[in-house]
Design a protein around this motif. Structure first.
Motif, PDB file in Angstrom:
ATOM      1  N   CYS A  82       0.858  -1.098   0.131  1.00  0.00           N
ATOM      2  CA  CYS A  82       0.019   0.072   0.016  1.00  0.00           C
ATOM      3  C   CYS A  82       0.946   1.145   0.062  1.00  0.00           C
ATOM      4  CB  CYS A  82      -0.902   0.043   1.270  1.00  0.00           C
ATOM      5  SG  CYS A  82      -2.143  -1.409   1.392  1.00  0.00           S
ATOM      6  N   HIS A  83       2.025   1.077   0.061  1.00  0.00           N
ATOM      7  CA  HIS A  83       3.073   2.439   0.231  1.00  0.00           C
ATOM      8  C   HIS A  83       4.321   1.970  -0.920  1.00  0.00           C
ATOM      9  CE1 HIS A  83       1.107   3.578   3.905  1.00  0.00           C
ATOM     10  NE2 HIS A  83       1.171   2.777   4.224  1.00  0.00           N
ATOM     11  N   GLN A  84       3.915   1.934  -2.001  1.00  0.00           N
ATOM     12  CA  GLN A  84       4.595   1.639  -3.055  1.00  0.00           C
ATOM     13  C   GLN A  84       5.522   2.576  -3.598  1.00  0.00           C
ATOM     14  OE1 GLN A  84       2.377  -0.363  -6.474  1.00  0.00           O
ATOM     15  NE2 GLN A  84       0.865  -0.716  -5.141  1.00  0.00           N
ATOM     16  N   PRO A  85       6.927   2.383  -3.645  1.00  0.00           N
ATOM     17  CA  PRO A  85       8.039   3.051  -4.194  1.00  0.00           C
ATOM     18  C   PRO A  85       7.540   3.849  -5.318  1.00  0.00           C
ATOM     19  CG  PRO A  85       8.996   1.122  -3.398  1.00  0.00           C
ATOM     20  CD  PRO A  85       7.523   1.096  -3.509  1.00  0.00           C
ATOM     21  N   ALA A  86       7.150   2.884  -6.414  1.00  0.00           N
ATOM     22  CA  ALA A  86       6.697   3.668  -7.640  1.00  0.00           C
ATOM     23  C   ALA A  86       5.623   4.811  -7.751  1.00  0.00           C
ATOM     24  CB  ALA A  86       6.408   2.538  -8.817  1.00  0.00           C
ATOM     25  N   LEU A  87       5.053   4.609  -6.629  1.00  0.00           N
ATOM     26  CA  LEU A  87       3.809   5.646  -6.511  1.00  0.00           C
ATOM     27  C   LEU A  87       4.148   6.351  -5.257  1.00  0.00           C
ATOM     28  CD1 LEU A  87       0.803   2.777  -6.892  1.00  0.00           C
ATOM     29  CD2 LEU A  87       1.690   4.563  -8.687  1.00  0.00           C
ATOM     30  N   TYR A  88       5.283   6.951  -5.049  1.00  0.00           N
ATOM     31  CA  TYR A  88       5.849   7.677  -4.205  1.00  0.00           C
ATOM     32  C   TYR A  88       5.154   7.483  -2.890  1.00  0.00           C
ATOM     33  CZ  TYR A  88       8.800  10.967  -6.419  1.00  0.00           C
ATOM     34  OH  TYR A  88      10.033  11.583  -6.913  1.00  0.00           O
ATOM     35  N   GLY A  89       5.105   6.372  -2.428  1.00  0.00           N
ATOM     36  CA  GLY A  89       4.842   6.012  -1.108  1.00  0.00           C
ATOM     37  C   GLY A  89       3.375   5.614  -0.726  1.00  0.00           C
ATOM     38  N   GLY A  90       2.445   5.874  -1.819  1.00  0.00           N
ATOM     39  CA  GLY A  90       1.194   5.631  -1.631  1.00  0.00           C
ATOM     40  C   GLY A  90       0.718   4.468  -2.560  1.00  0.00           C
ATOM     41  N   ASP A  91      -0.717   4.167  -2.927  1.00  0.00           N
ATOM     42  CA  ASP A  91      -0.862   3.315  -3.716  1.00  0.00           C
ATOM     43  C   ASP A  91      -1.883   3.661  -4.853  1.00  0.00           C
ATOM     44  OD1 ASP A  91      -3.359   3.316  -2.424  1.00  0.00           O
ATOM     45  OD2 ASP A  91      -3.295   1.599  -1.491  1.00  0.00           O
ATOM     46  N   ALA A  92      -2.000   4.962  -4.985  1.00  0.00           N
ATOM     47  CA  ALA A  92      -3.030   5.412  -6.153  1.00  0.00           C
ATOM     48  C   ALA A  92      -4.521   5.090  -5.804  1.00  0.00           C
ATOM     49  CB  ALA A  92      -2.377   5.233  -7.354  1.00  0.00           C
ATOM     50  N   LEU A  93      -4.890   4.332  -5.030  1.00  0.00           N
ATOM     51  CA  LEU A  93      -6.127   3.909  -4.726  1.00  0.00           C
ATOM     52  C   LEU A  93      -7.059   4.958  -3.839  1.00  0.00           C
ATOM     53  CD1 LEU A  93      -5.847   0.238  -4.283  1.00  0.00           C
ATOM     54  CD2 LEU A  93      -6.386   1.131  -6.322  1.00  0.00           C
ATOM     55  N   ALA A  94      -8.347   4.873  -4.129  1.00  0.00           N
ATOM     56  CA  ALA A  94      -8.950   5.651  -3.121  1.00  0.00           C
ATOM     57  C   ALA A  94      -8.984   5.222  -1.621  1.00  0.00           C
ATOM     58  CB  ALA A  94     -10.471   5.715  -3.514  1.00  0.00           C
ATOM     59  N   LYS A  95      -9.311   4.090  -1.440  1.00  0.00           N
ATOM     60  CA  LYS A  95      -9.068   3.086  -0.211  1.00  0.00           C
ATOM     61  C   LYS A  95      -8.024   2.023  -0.555  1.00  0.00           C
ATOM     62  CE  LYS A  95     -13.098   5.332   1.491  1.00  0.00           C
ATOM     63  NZ  LYS A  95     -14.431   5.065   2.268  1.00  0.00           N
ATOM     64  N   SER A  96      -7.152   1.784   0.272  1.00  0.00           N
ATOM     65  CA  SER A  96      -6.354   0.527   0.208  1.00  0.00           C
ATOM     66  C   SER A  96      -6.982  -0.785   0.345  1.00  0.00           C
ATOM     67  CB  SER A  96      -5.230   0.553   1.045  1.00  0.00           C
ATOM     68  OG  SER A  96      -4.453   1.965   1.026  1.00  0.00           O
ATOM     69  N   HIS A  97      -6.538  -1.971  -0.106  1.00  0.00           N
ATOM     70  CA  HIS A  97      -7.099  -3.081  -0.075  1.00  0.00           C
ATOM     71  C   HIS A  97      -5.877  -3.914   0.570  1.00  0.00           C
ATOM     72  CE1 HIS A  97     -10.314  -3.062  -2.910  1.00  0.00           C
ATOM     73  NE2 HIS A  97      -9.638  -1.657  -3.249  1.00  0.00           N
ATOM     74  N   GLY A  98      -6.144  -4.874   1.724  1.00  0.00           N
ATOM     75  CA  GLY A  98      -5.484  -5.660   2.539  1.00  0.00           C
ATOM     76  C   GLY A  98      -5.511  -7.188   2.238  1.00  0.00           C
ATOM     77  N   ASN A  99      -5.178  -7.682   3.245  1.00  0.00           N
ATOM     78  CA  ASN A  99      -5.406  -9.290   3.320  1.00  0.00           C
ATOM     79  C   ASN A  99      -6.769  -9.660   2.627  1.00  0.00           C
ATOM     80  OD1 ASN A  99      -7.061 -10.642   5.515  1.00  0.00           O
ATOM     81  ND2 ASN A  99      -6.276  -8.878   6.527  1.00  0.00           N
ATOM     82  N   HIS A 100      -6.724 -10.906   1.936  1.00  0.00           N
ATOM     83  CA  HIS A 100      -8.006 -11.137   1.204  1.00  0.00           C
ATOM     84  C   HIS A 100      -8.731  -9.948   0.624  1.00  0.00           C
ATOM     85  CE1 HIS A 100      -6.944 -14.181   4.480  1.00  0.00           C
ATOM     86  NE2 HIS A 100      -7.175 -15.175   3.373  1.00  0.00           N
ATOM     87  N   ASP A 101      -7.901  -9.200   0.103  1.00  0.00           N
ATOM     88  CA  ASP A 101      -8.583  -8.026  -0.562  1.00  0.00           C
ATOM     89  C   ASP A 101      -9.698  -7.047   0.330  1.00  0.00           C
ATOM     90  OD1 ASP A 101      -8.501  -6.651  -3.047  1.00  0.00           O
ATOM     91  OD2 ASP A 101     -10.399  -7.465  -3.851  1.00  0.00           O
ATOM     92  N   ARG A 102      -9.357  -6.830   1.572  1.00  0.00           N
ATOM     93  CA  ARG A 102     -10.155  -6.361   2.493  1.00  0.00           C
ATOM     94  C   ARG A 102     -10.060  -5.121   2.130  1.00  0.00           C
ATOM     95  NH1 ARG A 102      -9.219 -10.593   6.667  1.00  0.00           N
ATOM     96  NH2 ARG A 102     -11.128 -11.969   6.344  1.00  0.00           N
ATOM     97  N   LEU A 103     -10.998  -4.188   2.390  1.00  0.00           N
ATOM     98  CA  LEU A 103     -11.141  -2.507   1.986  1.00  0.00           C
ATOM     99  C   LEU A 103     -10.807  -2.020   3.413  1.00  0.00           C
ATOM    100  CD1 LEU A 103     -11.588  -0.650   0.001  1.00  0.00           C
ATOM    101  CD2 LEU A 103     -14.123  -0.538   0.457  1.00  0.00           C
ATOM    102  N   ASN A 104      -9.681  -1.089   3.193  1.00  0.00           N
ATOM    103  CA  ASN A 104      -9.551  -0.072   4.389  1.00  0.00           C
ATOM    104  C   ASN A 104     -10.508   0.914   4.566  1.00  0.00           C
ATOM    105  OD1 ASN A 104      -6.431  -0.121   5.804  1.00  0.00           O
ATOM    106  ND2 ASN A 104      -6.757  -1.148   3.856  1.00  0.00           N
ATOM    107  N   ALA A 105     -10.484   1.765   5.678  1.00  0.00           N
ATOM    108  CA  ALA A 105     -11.632   2.682   5.879  1.00  0.00           C
ATOM    109  C   ALA A 105     -11.304   3.858   4.950  1.00  0.00           C
ATOM    110  CB  ALA A 105     -11.941   2.870   7.218  1.00  0.00           C
ATOM    111  N   ARG A 106     -10.007   3.992   4.890  1.00  0.00           N
ATOM    112  CA  ARG A 106      -9.423   5.458   4.342  1.00  0.00           C
ATOM    113  C   ARG A 106      -8.340   5.311   3.472  1.00  0.00           C
ATOM    114  NH1 ARG A 106      -9.494   7.166  10.273  1.00  0.00           N
ATOM    115  NH2 ARG A 106     -11.594   7.999  10.657  1.00  0.00           N
ATOM    116  N   ASN A 107      -7.740   6.319   2.786  1.00  0.00           N
ATOM    117  CA  ASN A 107      -6.795   6.341   1.836  1.00  0.00           C
ATOM    118  C   ASN A 107      -5.455   6.209   2.260  1.00  0.00           C
ATOM    119  OD1 ASN A 107      -4.750   8.594   0.688  1.00  0.00           O
ATOM    120  ND2 ASN A 107      -5.851   7.513  -1.184  1.00  0.00           N
ATOM    121  N   ALA A 108      -4.457   5.673   1.616  1.00  0.00           N
ATOM    122  CA  ALA A 108      -3.100   5.468   2.146  1.00  0.00           C
ATOM    123  C   ALA A 108      -2.268   6.646   1.999  1.00  0.00           C
ATOM    124  CB  ALA A 108      -2.395   4.226   1.419  1.00  0.00           C
ATOM    125  N   PRO A 109      -1.727   7.475   3.041  1.00  0.00           N
ATOM    126  CA  PRO A 109      -0.918   8.484   2.672  1.00  0.00           C
ATOM    127  C   PRO A 109       0.527   7.913   2.369  1.00  0.00           C
ATOM    128  CG  PRO A 109      -1.729   8.404   4.728  1.00  0.00           C
ATOM    129  CD  PRO A 109      -2.013   7.130   4.458  1.00  0.00           C
TER     130      PRO A 109
END
Ligand code: HEC
Ligand code: HEC
Length: 346
Positions: A82-109
């Motif tokens: 969710c903190h990808q180097p090529a995306l400057y430490g973000g993930d370019a998604l509105a809200k991140s997806h974690g294990n088993h594609d579970r949706l986070n409540a907020r955007n990854a800074p």
């Protein structure tokens, strides 16, 4: 190379009028630099503190842990997901997806320069990067572990980590602990500094910023953005209401409303309060806001002016502010731009 400004001509004594215009511009530039130095500061070399010192061994361990997915419940989740180097430490998604594609409540800074902030997370419910990294192991939509025992047992079973933990924590008899996981990753994050042209400007190199970027900095100051976005991170120092003048969702089009800090404190006075985010590298880390509701930086600037300040900057001012925010982008740190080799199982 930027083209030479017309002011070079005054030394030739070509025109008195031009000379006066140049004198005025020089005075404006002096005042801009003076104001900027009062409000901001250049980035430090690293973000170690007296309580959170860093060593090369801690940083090396933390860097391996940051990129290693083996300690997550489904083996796919590392910090770098969710903190990808090529995306400057973000993930370019509105809200991140974690294990088993579970949706986070907020955007990854972004994780770049993040250790500068007075608290971590959009609502500041993590004290520092160390606290944040430790608790991520249990995040239901992050690593998803039911307890710390599970990821610690996995870490202990990876032979390649033994010498790294021993080197990073030479005095500990049992160095593989959740706290030390946080200490090591935090130490690594404290090295993720991205100096930009704005830092050169603050150090006195006036032409480090273009005319449009300088006009944008002037507008950023005069419009009042700096009442909240100030200091070394251009934000990151306090909680403020999102939607001072008008409900934020009227400008962002957010489908759901998030009560922000009030969800943590249960205090109605904290409703819609969020941490003022740092704006370093902001041009690279869309979509914007805690819910990723706004795609472009231009739209984010307009929304901020409207709901925080009741202001409607002109198209030109918005363009200049966006240009100024672009000057806060720095090159990726070398130790973030490449992924390390992960320690071997045996
Ligand atoms: C599944 C995606 C995901 C993973 C995995 C993840 N994060 Fe995050 N991270 C987020 C999201 C989403 C937020 C914002 C959470 C909030 O504020 O409520 C966040 C916030 C943060 C912040 C706070 C930034 C700020 O400006 O306040 C830091 C620091 C951070 N993460 C570091 C890490 C580290 C280190 C790891 C690995 C141990 C990690 N993250 C794993 C998605 C992720
Ligand atoms: C009263 C305080 C305040 C003022 C004034 C203010 N901001 Fe903000 N800014 C915030 C807060 C709080 C957030 C986080 C909003 C959220 O929850 O998403 C934010 C978020 C942002 C973001 C999104 C950052 C991201 O990573 O998603 C940008 C861009 C931004 N502000 C730019 C500006 C500009 C440009 C101005 C002036 C026109 C301005 N702000 C004025 C408090 C303020």
């Amino acid at each position: 190379m930027r083209p030479l400004s017309g002011c070079g001509a005054i030394v030739l004594g070509l025109s008195v009028g031009l000379g006066l215009a140049c004198a005025t511009r020089a005075a404006e530039d002096d005042a801009l630099l003076r104001d900027a130095r009062r409000l901001f500061a250049p980035l430090p070399k690293d973000m170690a503190t007296a309580e959170r010192p860093i060593t090369p061994a801690l940083v090396e361990l933390g860097r391996a842990l940051f990129f290693d997915p083996r300690m997550s419940v489904d083996g796919t989740v590392s910090c770098a997901r969710c903190h990808q180097p090529a995306l400057y430490g973000g993930d370019a998604l509105a809200k991140s997806h974690g294990n088993h594609d579970r949706l986070n409540a907020r955007n990854a800074p972004t994780v770049l320069n993040t250790a500068l902030q007075f608290k971590q997370h959009w609502t500041g419910n993590r004290e520092d990067v160390e606290d944040q990294a430790t608790k991520a192991l249990l995040g239901a939509a992050s690593y998803g572990n039911p307890s710390y025992d599970v990821p610690m047992a996995r870490l202990k079973a990876i032979a390649g980590y033994q010498p790294l933990f021993r080197a990073a924590f030479p005095d500990a008899s049992n160095p593989i602990t959740p706290e030390n996981w946080g200490r090591a990753i935090g130490a690594y994050e404290r090295t993720l500094v991205s100096r930009s042209r704005f830092d050169e400007f603050l150090e006195g190199k006036r032409d480090a910023l273009s005319a449009s970027e300088r006009a944008g900095l002037r507008a950023f100051i005069d419009t009042g953005c700096v009442t909240c976005h100030n200091g070394v991170g251009v934000g990151g120092g306090e909680f403020k209401k999102f939607g001072v003048v008008e409900d934020y969702w009227k400008a962002t089009g957010s489908q759901e409303t998030d009560e922000g800090r009030a969800l943590d404190t249960k205090n109605p006075e904290d409703k819609f309060f969020f941490k003022v985010p740092i704006l370093r590298n902001v041009a690279m880390t869309g979509p914007y806001f805690h819910d990723g509701s706004v795609i472009t930086l231009e739209a984010a600037v307009r929304a901020m002016a409207r709901v925080q300040l009741g202001a409607a900057p002109s198209d030109r001012e918005v363009q200049d502010i966006v240009a100024f925010l672009g000057s806060l982008t720095g090159p990726l740190p070398d130790n973030f731009a490449t992924a390390p080799a992960l320690p071997a199982e045996r």
